[in-house]
Enzyme design. Structure first.
Site, mmCIF file in Angstrom:
data_model
loop_
_atom_site.group_PDB
_atom_site.id
_atom_site.type_symbol
_atom_site.label_atom_id
_atom_site.label_comp_id
_atom_site.label_asym_id
_atom_site.label_seq_id
_atom_site.Cartn_x
_atom_site.Cartn_y
_atom_site.Cartn_z
ATOM 1 N N HIS A 137 0.795 -1.237 0.000
ATOM 2 C CA HIS A 137 0.000 0.000 0.000
ATOM 3 C C HIS A 137 0.821 1.278 0.000
ATOM 4 O O HIS A 137 0.243 2.362 0.003
ATOM 5 C CB HIS A 137 -0.923 0.035 1.217
ATOM 6 C CG HIS A 137 -2.173 -0.770 1.048
ATOM 7 N ND1 HIS A 137 -3.277 -0.316 0.368
ATOM 8 C CD2 HIS A 137 -2.482 -2.019 1.469
ATOM 9 C CE1 HIS A 137 -4.219 -1.244 0.383
ATOM 10 N NE2 HIS A 137 -3.767 -2.288 1.045
ATOM 11 N N LYS A 174 -8.398 14.251 3.672
ATOM 12 C CA LYS A 174 -7.576 13.048 3.762
ATOM 13 C C LYS A 174 -6.647 13.210 4.957
ATOM 14 O O LYS A 174 -6.595 14.284 5.554
ATOM 15 C CB LYS A 174 -6.771 12.832 2.480
ATOM 16 C CG LYS A 174 -6.037 14.087 1.968
ATOM 17 C CD LYS A 174 -5.369 13.858 0.620
ATOM 18 C CE LYS A 174 -6.336 13.958 -0.528
ATOM 19 N NZ LYS A 174 -6.550 12.818 -1.311
ATOM 20 N N ARG A 175 -5.899 12.161 5.312
ATOM 21 C CA ARG A 175 -4.965 12.296 6.427
ATOM 22 C C ARG A 175 -4.012 13.467 6.169
ATOM 23 O O ARG A 175 -3.607 13.708 5.029
ATOM 24 C CB ARG A 175 -4.143 11.009 6.591
ATOM 25 C CG ARG A 175 -4.908 9.822 7.165
ATOM 26 C CD ARG A 175 -5.533 10.096 8.505
ATOM 27 N NE ARG A 175 -4.558 10.276 9.550
ATOM 28 C CZ ARG A 175 -4.319 9.423 10.519
ATOM 29 N NH1 ARG A 175 -4.986 8.311 10.603
ATOM 30 N NH2 ARG A 175 -3.407 9.677 11.436
ATOM 31 N N LYS A 224 0.929 14.544 1.074
ATOM 32 C CA LYS A 224 -0.376 14.888 0.483
ATOM 33 C C LYS A 224 -0.474 16.389 0.189
ATOM 34 O O LYS A 224 -1.387 16.838 -0.473
ATOM 35 C CB LYS A 224 -1.508 14.417 1.399
ATOM 36 C CG LYS A 224 -1.590 12.877 1.477
ATOM 37 C CD LYS A 224 -2.724 12.414 2.362
ATOM 38 C CE LYS A 224 -2.764 10.904 2.570
ATOM 39 N NZ LYS A 224 -3.257 10.138 1.423
ATOM 40 N N THR A 234 -8.420 6.583 -2.779
ATOM 41 C CA THR A 234 -9.789 6.184 -3.144
ATOM 42 C C THR A 234 -10.730 7.372 -2.952
ATOM 43 O O THR A 234 -11.814 7.386 -3.512
ATOM 44 C CB THR A 234 -10.282 4.988 -2.299
ATOM 45 O OG1 THR A 234 -10.038 5.264 -0.921
ATOM 46 C CG2 THR A 234 -9.563 3.714 -2.696
ATOM 47 N N LYS A 257 -14.239 8.642 -5.072
ATOM 48 C CA LYS A 257 -15.523 9.010 -4.461
ATOM 49 C C LYS A 257 -15.983 10.374 -4.986
ATOM 50 O O LYS A 257 -17.164 10.570 -5.288
ATOM 51 C CB LYS A 257 -15.393 9.029 -2.934
ATOM 52 C CG LYS A 257 -15.182 7.643 -2.338
ATOM 53 C CD LYS A 257 -14.614 7.690 -0.926
ATOM 54 C CE LYS A 257 -14.112 6.304 -0.542
ATOM 55 N NZ LYS A 257 -13.214 6.316 0.609
#
Length: 847
Positions: free
Chosen positions: A378, A569-570, A575, A677, A681
């Site tokens: 992952h 998101k985290r 990110k 993911t 969405k």
């Protein structure tokens, strides 16, 4: 702007998802009142809203149980190959609404409660999220369980029943504060304890050589108590099982203390054993080598494999005695999927059982183990890869350490035969990393002990083959695969966006509920004005709902006509929430400089949790809230620009924010996001994506056409080239005046006047040791955001691009992902068999 529908108007709208039958409504009302009375021991005079929620949950549970038992009977009758999905995380969220949708009960329950004078939406809000995961990895596991049941696979999810899930995030003076997530405080109506299947798990002790082989003795025992949660498929009467283990101390735990009068202490010490399932480690993409974490990883694996072998041996309905004596057929009947390296100990544990207990010879046991296990990687971030100290293994799992050494020796002997004298290659490929301390590389263990290794997006799988596991790929190229992640359309469209579901269903029917590829049929309506209008109307209604939610929960007023620019998101440096923040500051500075210039209003919403020990991530949250504080209170800006930090982002909040989004931010440095993911969405719910060519965004661009996403920034090859040249952030800082201004404002305390030095560490990181190259993509990102504003000013064209994205999102269903796992890794076929409901006798195939 469309006004939100009143309750009465909602009642008049008949959803195409079925009209409830009168008899069914009466039955639900009877069942609800019975549970309120007999299960909860309340009447309507004293019942609280939580009592009503539990009464409804028990009513829905009644509809699950018959199907659940029937499904398990069917699996025993047919004896199919069973799939075991091992994951330390299952981020399930709430279960009530999802269960009603999958069983086809939603409209019946809605009408029954309306007749009882209750609001079903209010009751749904009472349910606690089952937050047994950090983010993407745990939520993926939840989507996969839904798809496995919908595809009729005999599948089981195995994990830990954490007493405390992912912490609740509070924002206090702009800082993240963690609170314990006591999600079981009021009980969990969706689980069934199974004390009769309690199993022993061993730790510590020593290994003795006996005449019959190696024996692990003098161990400490902890009991694993299973709690089963039903996982219903969509309208096929299949109900699979998620089994979560809870740690219990045996009654004789530390009872030697009794003899010395230490009874109280002996009982208190039971907590030490039971701590194993107490709390979820809140680390995403970071390895923390704590003994308790290793205990958790072995605990879930040891309990699960006992269960798996019991089920394999006693394959007949109602039979507890072993029927199968030989393990020859084990890989034909059992598939074990390791969700990242966390359950990697399944490999040495299965070897221990087969060699030490079942007395198979090593080669046979190794063949069975490799053909049974498969591994999903992952992440490519080095700090996320698990490397456990050998000394910890020696103490906690001495027999497993011996087995891992043996696996490694045989593996390295094979490499020596293939590449004689290549000492460096043997060092790189070893399961044991020499050094101080000596460590076990769990990813290498997974690769060597599995018959299949997959990444979770095409670009990620390529990186895995070309860099992370390059040596292994050279030796066994056929072992490596790609399985691009997906999301379940039941939760991420039907449940969270009923308005859009109805608009699409009216045009193309309902087949897309279980075959998301059917969404391509909406493309034929791309020029139909009424369809364009309907899609835009639903989005506006979702935005208005979210506006009132924000006002109620966070006391923030935002402009519903602005672009809802959302990144949830985290919080992690890779990110790049900081890049988003720099853009917001740039927009603010432009507004201040040219207040009369035309400006497309924008609401920047950022949400996510930072790992409690991750200082930089917490500073990023503080920066976002500080920037918001200045911008949102500047009267010169008004409602043209707002920056909102969304507190306590979780599954149930995602179900609100995603349908309201106009723009989805997927802005990680190319080559760092495995898949994502959230991006899928947003796409499915009619948001356009601004993103780098990273993770599954690459495949979204392939499906929809790159011109239908806002793609910016460096590609993987550009990042590699920049690494070769050397990334010098100050070059970008000195060359780009708007970037320099924004960074200087952060550094000198413009956004933190009470503490001018507050963000100095953050700006130092950006300027001198930023691994994720924020400044390198800034210019192109800002330019791309200008294109976003330009298109948003043309609502018709914006909505047509939205429709193109929805029409291209079919690939990103977890049903497709699981079908590929089933056929290409597990060796099973998805089934369209519809198990009859409990009141029918015969089985039939769905037409």
């Amino acid at each position: 702007m469309a006004a939100p529908l009143t309750d009465q108007e909602k009642r008049k709208q008949i959803s195409i998802r079925g009209i409830a039958e009168l008899g069914e409504i009466a039955e639900i009302k009877r069942s609800f009142n019975r549970h309120l009375h007999f299960t909860l021991v309340k009447d309507r005079n004293v019942a609280t809203p939580r009592d009503y929620f539990f009464a409804l949950a028990h009513t829905v549970w009644d509809h699950l149980v018959g199907r659940w038992i029937r499904t398990q009977q069917y699996y025993y009758e047919k004896d199919p190959k069973r799939v075991y999905y091992l994951s330390l995380e299952f981020y399930m969220g709430r279960a009530l609404q999802n269960t009603m949708i999958n069983l086809g009960l939603q409209s019946t329950c809605d009408e029954a409660l309306y007749q009882l004078g209750l609001d079903i939406e209010e009751l749904e809000e009472i349910e606690e999220d089952a937050g047994l995961g950090n983010g993407g990895l745990g939520r993926l596991a939840a989507c996969f369980l839904d798809s496995m049941a919908t595809l009729g696979l005999a599948a089981y999810g195995y994990g830990i029943r954490y007493e405390y899930g992912i912490f609740n995030q509070k924002i206090s003076s702009g800082w993240q504060v963690e609170e314990a997530d006591d999600w079981l405080r009021y009980g969990n109506p969706w689980e069934k304890a199974r004390p009769e299947y309690m199993l022993p798990v061993h730790f510590y002790g020593r290994v003795e050589r006996t005449e019959s082989g190696m024996k692990w003795t003098h161990t400490q025992v902890v009991l694993a108590m299973p709690y089963d949660t039903p996982v219903p498929g969509y309208r096929n009467n299949t109900v699979n099982t998620m089994r979560l283990w809870s740690a219990k101390a045996p009654n004789d735990f530390n009872l030697q203390n009794f003899n010395t009068g230490g009874y109280i202490q002996a009982v208190l010490d039971r907590n030490l054993a039971e701590n194993i399932s107490r709390v979820l480690y809140p680390n995403d993409n970071f390895f923390e080598g704590k003994e308790l974490r290793l205990k958790q990883e072995y605990f879930v694996v040891a309990a699960t494999l006992q269960d798996v072998i019991r089920r394999f041996k006693s394959s007949k309905l109602g039979c507890r005695d072993p029927i199968r004596k030989s393990f020859d057929s084990f890989p034909e009947k059992v598939a074990i999927q390791l969700n990242d390296t966390h359950p990697a100990l399944a490999i040495p544990e299965l070897m221990r059982i087969l060699v030490d207990i079942e007395k198979l010879d090593w080669d046979k046991a190794w063949d069975v183990t490799c053909r049974t296990c498969a591994y999903t990687n992952h992440t490519v971030l080095p700090e996320a890869l698990e490397r456990w100290p050998v000394s910890l293994f020696e103490q906690l799992l001495p027999r497993h350490l011996q087995i891992i050494y043996e696996i490694n020796q045989r593996h390295l002997d094979r490499i020596e035969v293939l590449f004689p004298g290549d000492e460096d290659r043997r060092r790189r490929m070893s399961l044991i990393e020499e050094g101080d301390p000596k460590r076990i590389n769990m990813a290498h263990l997974c690769v060597v002990g599995s018959h299949a290794v997959n990444g979770v997006a095409q670009i990620h799988s390529d990186i895995v083959k070309n860099t992370v596991f390059k040596d292994f790929h050279q030796v066994e190229p056929d072992k490596f695969q790609n399985k691009t992640n997906g999301i379940t359309p039941r939760r991420w469209l039907l449940l969270c966006n009923p308005g859009l579901t109805d608009v699409i269903s009216e045009r193309i029917g309902e087949d897309f509920f279980t075959d998301l590829n059917q969404l391509k049929n909406v493309l034929q309506f791309i020029d139909e004005e009424s369809f364009i209008r309907d899609v835009a109307r639903v989005k506006q209604e979702n935005k208005l709902k979210f506006v009132s939610f924000l006002e109620k929960v966070q006391q923030v007023k935002v402009n519903p006509d602005s672009i809802f620019d959302i990144q949830v998101k985290r919080i992690h440096e890779y990110k790049r929430q900081v890049l988003n923040c720099l853009h917001a500051i740039t927009l603010y500075n432009r507004l201040k400089l040219h207040p009369d210039k035309p400006f497309v209003p924008r609401t920047v919403i950022i949400g996510g949790k930072a790992a409690p020990g991750y200082h930089m991530a917490k500073m990023i949250i503080k920066l976002i809230t500080s920037v918001g504080q200045v911008i949102n209170n500047d009267p010169a800006v008004g409602d043209k620009l707002k920056v909102v930090f969304l507190e306590n982002y979780r599954v149930s909040l995602a179900e609100r924010v995603i349908p309201a989004a106009d723009l989805s931010e997927q802005i990680s440095t190319a080559g760092t996001e495995a898949s994502g993911t959230g991006n899928m969405k947003f796409m499915l719910n009619g948001a356009l994506t601004i993103g780098t060519m990273d993770g599954a965004t690459v495949e979204m661009a392939e499906e929809a056409g790159e011109e239908n996403l806002f793609i910016f920034g460096m590609r993987v090859s550009d990042v590699e080239e920049l690494d070769r040249r050397g990334y010098v952030a100050t070059e970008f800082y000195n060359r780009l005046p708007e970037l320099k201004l924004a960074v200087d404002q952060i550094r000198t305390g413009f956004f933190s006047p009470a503490e001018p030095e507050l963000f100095k560490g953050l700006t130092e990181m950006l300027l001198y040791h930023d691994r994720f190259k924020v400044f390198a993509d800034y210019e192109d990102y800002v330019r791309c955001q200008e294109r976003v504003s330009e298109l948003y000013a043309n609502p018709r064209e914006w909505t047509r691009m939205v429709i193109r994205n929805i029409g291209a999102s079919g690939k990103f269903s977890s049903d497709r992902t699981i079908s590929q796992y089933a056929r290409e890794i597990w060796g099973v076929e998805p089934s369209d068999v519809k198990i009859p409901p409990p009141n029918e006798l015969k089985f039939e195939s769905q037409t």
